[in-house]
Design a protein around this motif. Structure first.
Motif, short mmCIF file in Angstrom:
data_model
loop_
_atom_site.label_atom_id
_atom_site.label_comp_id
_atom_site.label_asym_id
_atom_site.label_seq_id
_atom_site.Cartn_x
_atom_site.Cartn_y
_atom_site.Cartn_z
N MET A 45 0.84 -1.19 0.00
CA MET A 45 0.00 0.00 0.00
C MET A 45 0.88 1.25 0.00
SD MET A 45 -3.04 0.98 2.61
CE MET A 45 -2.14 1.79 3.90
N ALA A 46 1.92 1.21 0.82
CA ALA A 46 2.82 2.36 0.91
C ALA A 46 3.46 2.64 -0.44
CB ALA A 46 3.89 2.11 1.96
N LEU A 49 0.93 4.16 -2.70
CA LEU A 49 0.62 5.54 -2.33
C LEU A 49 1.75 6.50 -2.68
CD1 LEU A 49 -1.06 4.80 1.04
CD2 LEU A 49 -2.12 6.04 -0.82
N ASP A 50 2.96 5.97 -2.75
CA ASP A 50 4.07 6.84 -3.04
C ASP A 50 4.18 7.19 -4.53
OD1 ASP A 50 4.72 7.16 -0.51
OD2 ASP A 50 6.36 5.69 -0.46
N PHE A 59 -7.95 2.21 -2.37
CA PHE A 59 -8.62 2.18 -1.09
C PHE A 59 -10.04 1.65 -1.20
CE2 PHE A 59 -5.26 5.22 -0.25
CZ PHE A 59 -4.73 4.60 0.86
#
Lengths: 437, 131
Positions: A45-46, A49-50, A59
């Motif tokens: 997820m990180a 998101l980056d 999401f």
């Protein structure tokens, strides 16, 4: 999550790149709050998101998946538990504008994990004049964080090599810094060596640091004293909202900060000075005879109207009313300027936020500019203060509002100075000088 | 000044020390700072917002039709929410909203929701980095 265990809010703070996110992630895994699989998902997820685009779709999918699996979506933050407590952990955003949420938000941190890297270059940066170590410690103190767990991190780094000498060297420098800020380093701070990356001394004693006879991070958190509810103090309820409800009349809502609220008591509202008998209290739609600190309650006072009570008022026991400060009075505050495009000078009139109140206040005196590193007075009556400066100032409100000295009621004695939608400064109320009406 | 280990404009005061333990100044420092700013995207945050409605009926519709678009207009994402009874029939909405770390903090989102006619007030009570 075991509800019977006492709960504490923890904030994790530290200089950039000193490893606070790694520490938090590893702590959640070690305490079983996050499984290895979830950790991998979070990592994915990180990464998503980056990317440059804002991944709403991701999401959406995640939420749909959670619903499919029948998992209740908890509205709380990351939680983990130790043997005797459970914690909500807040990884505080770095941007200055988010400090407002910590001053006015309902969730005060009970304790903080302050992370310092033991790596020579990173520690030097964190502790230097421009480093964030001092700022963070000062802010933690200002925000009312009484207990610190000081994690000296990156003990696994090649330059540190789990050395006891290096731990002691770093600790000695931090002790000096924390004493200046006002922490009792024997009673309020627990120091320990860790490697957030390797997991040393997080939940189990480290094989690489057999010299360490102190607690692990989890043990240190587990032994933090649970803050006592200030039930013995006079009643203070900052009013969050006021409703007019059919059949019930005017219903103010707020969180009991100090003291006890009891049906039948005489209440006085600051600053309107309305006096009346407390008829009823409800929490989650259930009637109660009394309420204590931490309770979010709605209540009904005999004869009260919408003019007598509004957001920013404070409800108190008639025998012990809340202090009210008006245009003829002055409040003395110790502040730190965290952002301003130019400089703060006499006559500047931003909005001061304290508990649920917001009021424009004029800077009428810049009494002292302080050296944040030593606490010494650098200059009396400076002409201006700018970003990064700590100072003692006097403010004059444009109209009446309820406020207390930090030492008497920390909950009602913290201020955030805001202007142009941003946080200019944060601080604590040292004194309130009453002028002539 | 960065308060809690932050990014972007908060990073201006960082001390840059090279491998020889020399504090870098001037153009050399500026160059490293510019690179740091370039490679670090803003962090993603999770905020818990209290939303106080004007009326206590049809709160799901309020969230779906008004709050959600208002949040998205401000580049946030309404992940989930729950309706909580307060007292004497009054209710509030507790919403979990994802947002990017940026100048202004949670204020633009609070303003966007509070400015809706059907909302009395919105306030972020807790905010934490999630990635």
């Amino acid at each position: 999550m075991a509800k019977e265990k006492p709960h504490m809010n923890l904030v994790i703070i530290g200089h950039i790149d000193n490893g606070k996110s790694t520490l938090m992630g590893h702590l959640l895994i070690k305490t079983g709050a996050v499984s290895d699989r979830e950790a991998r998902e979070m990592e994915k997820m990180a990464k998503d998101l980056d990317r440059e685009s804002w991944k709403f779709a991701y999401f959406m999918d995640r939420l749909a998946e959670e619903r499919k699996r029948g998992i209740t979506i908890d509205l709380a933050f990351r939680k983990f538990e130790t043997k005797n407590k459970y914690f909500t952990i807040i990884d505080a955003p770095g941007h200055a504008d988010f400090v407002k949420n910590m001053i006015t938000g309902a969730s005060q941190a009970d304790a903080a994990i302050l992370v310092f890297s033991a790596k020579t270059s990173e520690f030097a940066a964190a502790i230097s004049d421009n480093g964030q170590g001092r700022e963070h410690a000062f802010l933690a103190k200002t925000l009312g964080v009484k207990k610190l767990v000081l994690a000296i991190n990156k003990m696994d780094d090649a330059s540190v090599n789990y050395a006891e000498d290096r731990f002691n060297e770093v600790k000695a420098e931090i002790v000096i810094l924390l004493k200046v800020v006002g922490y009792n380093t024997d009673a309020d701070v627990t120091f320990l060596p860790v490697s957030a990356f390797k997991g040393d001394n997080l939940a189990e004693p480290s094989e690489n640091m057999k010299w360490w006879k102190g607690p692990t991070l989890v043990d240190a958190l587990d032994s933090l004293p649970v803050p006592e509810k200030p039930t013995g103090k006079p009643l203070r309820i900052p009013v969050q909202d006021v409703y007019k409800i059919k059949g019930a009349g005017v219903v103010p809502v707020g969180r009991v900060e100090t003291g006890m609220m009891k049906v039948g008591m005489q209440c006085v509202i600051a600053p309107t000075n309305f006096l009346g008998e407390l008829r009823s209290i409800e929490m989650h739609h259930e009637a109660m005879q009394s309420a204590e600190p931490g309770d979010n309650v709605g209540f009904n006072i005999r004869g009260i109207t919408m003019k007598d009570i509004f957001r920013g008022c404070v409800v108190a026991d008639a025998k012990n009313p809340c202090t009210v400060i008006g245009p003829q009075d002055r409040l003395t505050a110790q502040v730190i300027v965290i952002w301003h495009p130019t400089a703060v000078a006499l006559g500047y009139t931003p909005v001061v936020h304290s508990h649920t109140a917001q009021i424009a206040c004029k800077f009428v005196e810049l009494s002292k500019k302080l050296d944040g590193k030593t606490g010494q007075v650098l200059e009396d009556n400076p002409q201006f203060i700018k970003k990064g400066d700590a100072a003692i100032v006097k403010l004059q409100p444009i109209k009446k509002f309820p406020l207390e000295k930090y030492k008497d009621f920390p909950e009602l004695g913290r201020i955030a100075v805001r202007d142009m939608g941003r946080t200019v400064s944060v601080g604590v109320v040292l004194n309130i000088e009453k002028g002539e009406e | 000044m960065s308060l809690f280990g932050g990014v972007n404009d908060a990073a201006d005061s960082h001390v840059i020390i090279n491998a020889q333990n020399v504090i870098l100044k001037g153009p050399e420092r500026e160059k490293i700072m510019a690179e740091k700013k370039k490679v670090k995207p803003p962090k993603t945050l999770m905020g818990i917002f209290d939303i106080i409605p004007e009326d206590f009926d049809a709160l799901d519709d309020l969230m779906k039709n008004l709050v959600k678009p208002a949040v998205e207009k401000e580049e946030g994402f309404l992940e989930t929410y729950k309706i909580e009874p307060i007292a004497f029939g009054a209710k509030k909405i507790i919403a979990r909203i994802l947002l990017k770390e940026r100048t202004g903090g949670t204020q633009p989102l609070e303003d966007a929701i509070s400015n809706l006619e059907e909302v009395q007030r919105a306030e972020c009570t807790m905010v934490s980095i999630i990635s």
